[in-house]
Write an enzyme that holds these catalytic residues in place. Sequence first.
Site, PDB file in Angstrom:
ATOM      1  N   ASP A   1       0.853  -1.174   0.000  1.00 37.34           N
ATOM      2  CA  ASP A   1       0.000   0.000   0.000  1.00 37.34           C
ATOM      3  C   ASP A   1       0.903   1.242   0.000  1.00 37.34           C
ATOM      4  O   ASP A   1       2.121   1.160   0.175  1.00 37.34           O
ATOM      5  CB  ASP A   1      -0.998  -0.013   1.164  1.00 37.34           C
ATOM      6  CG  ASP A   1      -2.248   0.810   0.819  1.00 37.34           C
ATOM      7  OD1 ASP A   1      -2.187   1.607  -0.138  1.00 37.34           O
ATOM      8  OD2 ASP A   1      -3.275   0.673   1.502  1.00 37.34           O
TER       9      ASP A   1
HETATM   10  C1  BGC Z   1      -5.068   3.123  -0.226  1.00 40.62           C
HETATM   11  C2  BGC Z   1      -5.239   2.013  -1.254  1.00 40.62           C
HETATM   12  C3  BGC Z   1      -5.097   2.573  -2.645  1.00 40.62           C
HETATM   13  C4  BGC Z   1      -3.775   3.304  -2.766  1.00 40.62           C
HETATM   14  C5  BGC Z   1      -3.529   3.885  -4.144  1.00 40.62           C
HETATM   15  C6  BGC Z   1      -3.827   3.951  -0.478  1.00 40.62           C
HETATM   16  O1  BGC Z   1      -3.778   5.066   0.333  1.00 40.62           O
HETATM   17  O2  BGC Z   1      -5.026   2.553   1.057  1.00 40.62           O
HETATM   18  O3  BGC Z   1      -6.468   1.390  -1.078  1.00 40.62           O
HETATM   19  O4  BGC Z   1      -5.196   1.558  -3.584  1.00 40.62           O
HETATM   20  O5  BGC Z   1      -3.740   4.354  -1.818  1.00 40.62           O
HETATM   21  O6  BGC Z   1      -4.356   4.950  -4.407  1.00 40.62           O
END
Ligand code: BGC
Length: 713
Positions: free
Chosen positions: A257
């Site tokens: 993440d």
């Molecule tokens: C979120 C994810 C997301 C990623 C990319 C993160 O902050 O937790 O769910 O896919 O950002 O945007």
Amino acid sequence: MGRIDTLLAAMTLEEKIGQLTMVASFRAVTGPGAPRDAAEGVRSGRIGALLNLWGADETHAVQRLAVDESRLGIPLLLGLDVVHGHRTIFPVPLAEACLFDPALWEKTARAAAEEAAMDGVALTFAPMLDVARDPRWGRIVEGPGEDPWVASQFAAAKTRGFQGHDLSAADSLAATAKHLGAYGAVTAGREYASADVSERTLHEIYLPPFAAAVAAGTAAIMPAFNDIAGAPTTANAALLQGWLRGHLGFRGVLISDYNAVAELIDHGVAGDTAEAAALALKAGVDIDMMGDAYAKGLPEALRRGLVGMAEIDASVRRVLELKERLGLFDDPYRRGASGARATAGGAADRRGLARDVARRAIVLLTCARDALPLSPDIRRLALIGPLAAARQEMLGPWASAGRGEEAASILQGLTAALPDCRIDHAAGVDIAGDDTRGVSAALDLCRDAEAVVLCLGEAASMSGEAASRADLGLPGAQRALAEAVLDLGKPVVALLCSGRPLALPWLFERADAVLAAWFLGGEAGNAVADVLTGKFNPTGKLPVTWPRHVGQAPIFYAQRPSGRPTKVGDRYTSSYLDLSAAPQFPFGHGLSFSRFALHDLRRDPSRVKAGQAVTISVSVANEGGVDGEATLFLFVRDLVASVARPVMELKGVRKIVLTAGAREQATWRLPVETLAFIGRGFDPVLEPGVFEVHVGLSADPIECLTDVVELLR
Ligand code: BGC
């Protein structure tokens, strides 16, 4: 040598780490074309993947930098959060979960994939599969609710929909099942907090949807930000290498993440970037999203002997394999080519699908007799509340390329549906804030109306990531507005637009009807109008238990039995001194304009052995005056087992369309193996004994028909 071996043999360490590096393109800031800050990294091979870039021209321009200008010409992997639609926005996942319909779940994912692929995207960070039982947590909106069985069906349907039959097709996206690791169980619903769940709860509740995604062939998985009892998932080798890759045989790519690898330092398990990078890589995380931790830390980790080149190569190989499976080496411009645009289904079809899914997602929570549908003779309606004319809010969080100005507001939907009715609209108050100066004008409109539709709820930004709430009430001065309207004594229908269940017992008590209208996407207003006017008979069912008070959270139906089960009036049973333990609405609740009744629960045979199956059947009658669709839930309870089993566990759902007055049989074939559970030794066990079978229109045990089945030795 195959393509990947040849490339691996030719790559420098920097180029290898580049394949493991994903950065945001900052599209919104830098506009079309290759983002300035990423361009040099792409050319030099230091960046192998980008997120948040879409548009055929933009993606192809940046892809050309990689393919034509980098030394090895390896195409980029372009990922985006295509969560509930891309340009056409469908209801938020929690709302879509109310359909309990895998075929439609798959269809919306397919439509989203087609649109996103037309915009040059190759991978989505979806589906979000976090079982969530605490409505304080803002991300409850992004997933399929509280139940692992439902979440598993959702996982498989979404994975199939996004990926299509052939991952290399011009309209397919790689799916990324996220966020592995009990993220939904963060302490007190507080975003990014620790989750302290037992190994058993992890395996019984939080992991099954990910196993289902793997079984459906998900190309990628994203570990969650949080730790479980001190083990941050990004560094959890037992979970990622042991369970996911080892036990399940997952061969795809693990994408961290956002900045999660670097955050291992803040988690307190890594002393510096090299240690953080080594921990994540050794746990099996292939791509570092936005952390720059691999770029900065892996060379040093190699020097210190914390990781070996073989481990880096294994991750690079998995990333290159994914690019190969996506067809990127054969034709990096396939997605977004004009041919792809011509073959994908039309925009009108997708909008039609969005409207149908949105109206199916609406849950009729309460309805006094005759409150709905609105009379066809109605001539004057007051449409009040801060969400009545809202358009952008209807899209909800993670709206991808959706455009608020293209969304149908509730005002627009009702205006189109009721051409002979005068609709007077006033917001009354804002979504948040304490300004009540607009209330009296709103009340004046209500006084002159035959009925009032009150549009209350949250802003889209109040749920989703980093949007936990400690209070489940209406924000701002909305309660004051609503109570003033209710005091007028007019018929009031309340619509709740929100990303979570809201605890509003006073509203459920006083309004003539209340509907959960979530964030329904681009067709929200038309979908709401379809239901309010009776053009569509509501079918939505709650995928979460709806609390009456925030103090009940976390709340879910599949409780483990207590030695002192809740008994109203008996103090020394599982209860609160100051609040009922019962939810406001049970899991599966959702009214219809029809009235359904269940009769005649049967199971055949009543005694079974391993390897056999039991057939459960029930007769369902539409005793109302209009055609409708009933949703039936099948639960079981293992009465005596070596590990106490929940008081109810969902094993099946049936949806049956019934004309007024009709009666039909619903049946399930339940293989005995579905009665197995994770035993004391953490292996599945099937234990003989008596199982209760409950069939109902929701998880309210009082309303269910019950019988028993005996599993013989
Ligand atoms: C979120 C994810 C997301 C990623 C990319 C993160 O902050 O937790 O769910 O896919 O950002 O945007």
